[in-house]
Scaffold this motif. Structure first.
Motif, PDB file in Angstrom:
ATOM      1  N   VAL A  32       0.802  -1.215   0.000  1.00 28.76           N
ATOM      2  CA  VAL A  32       0.000   0.000   0.000  1.00 28.76           C
ATOM      3  C   VAL A  32       0.838   1.269   0.000  1.00 28.76           C
ATOM      4  N   ARG A  33       2.133   1.149  -0.181  1.00 30.14           N
ATOM      5  CA  ARG A  33       2.977   2.344  -0.190  1.00 30.14           C
ATOM      6  C   ARG A  33       3.792   2.471  -1.459  1.00 30.14           C
ATOM      7  N   GLY A  34       3.386   1.764  -2.508  1.00 31.54           N
ATOM      8  CA  GLY A  34       4.057   1.919  -3.785  1.00 31.54           C
ATOM      9  C   GLY A  34       5.288   1.059  -3.985  1.00 31.54           C
ATOM     10  N   TYR A  35       5.631   0.188  -3.041  1.00 28.83           N
ATOM     11  CA  TYR A  35       6.793  -0.686  -3.176  1.00 28.83           C
ATOM     12  C   TYR A  35       6.619  -1.572  -4.401  1.00 28.83           C
ATOM     13  N   GLN A  36       7.639  -1.627  -5.243  1.00 28.42           N
ATOM     14  CA  GLN A  36       7.562  -2.362  -6.505  1.00 28.42           C
ATOM     15  C   GLN A  36       8.234  -3.732  -6.459  1.00 28.42           C
ATOM     16  N   VAL A  72       4.544  -8.553  -7.049  1.00 23.33           N
ATOM     17  CA  VAL A  72       4.272  -7.425  -6.164  1.00 23.33           C
ATOM     18  C   VAL A  72       3.260  -6.520  -6.851  1.00 23.33           C
ATOM     19  N   VAL A  73       2.142  -6.255  -6.139  1.00 22.33           N
ATOM     20  CA  VAL A  73       1.071  -5.436  -6.697  1.00 22.33           C
ATOM     21  C   VAL A  73       0.865  -4.227  -5.788  1.00 22.33           C
ATOM     22  N   PRO A  74       1.389  -3.067  -6.171  1.00 24.71           N
ATOM     23  CA  PRO A  74       1.155  -1.876  -5.351  1.00 24.71           C
ATOM     24  C   PRO A  74      -0.250  -1.325  -5.607  1.00 24.71           C
TER      25      PRO A  74
END
Length: 101
Positions: free
Chosen positions: A27-31, A40-42
């Motif tokens: 939920v914080r944009g981590y790719q 990984v799904v931001p």
């Protein structure tokens, strides 16, 4: 008034890391770390503020234990500033749930 969504989370120690080929939603944009070991799904909360059906589905998955949610703690909304300060500390895993009761 929007519906309230409640989800119980297992303690962090009860969760295994994602398996190879699994999916992690951030939920914080981590790719991701670039290894491709897990998908990984931001997502961004602001994109789902009015998406009641999608939020209901997430609450259902979490309630069934099929979606794990890492919760660092639960605090009354009046302590939101404390929650933000806590997130700045090293070692905090998860997010705080603010209660509006």
């Amino acid at each position: 008034m929007p519906a309230r969504h409640h989800a119980r989370a297992a303690p962090v120690s009860d969760r295994a890391p994602p398996k190879d080929g699994g999916t992690v939603v951030t939920v914080r944009g981590y790719q991701g770390d670039g290894t491709g070991r897990v998908r990984v799904v931001p997502i961004f909360v602001r994109d789902y503020v009015e998406a009641a059906a999608e939020l209901d589905r997430l609450a259902e998955l979490a309630g069934d234990g099929r979606l794990t949610v890492r919760v660092a703690g639960r605090l009354p909304a009046s302590r939101a500033a404390d929650a933000h300060r806590s997130l700045e500390q090293p070692g905090i895993r998860g997010r705080f749930v603010l209660r509006f009761d």
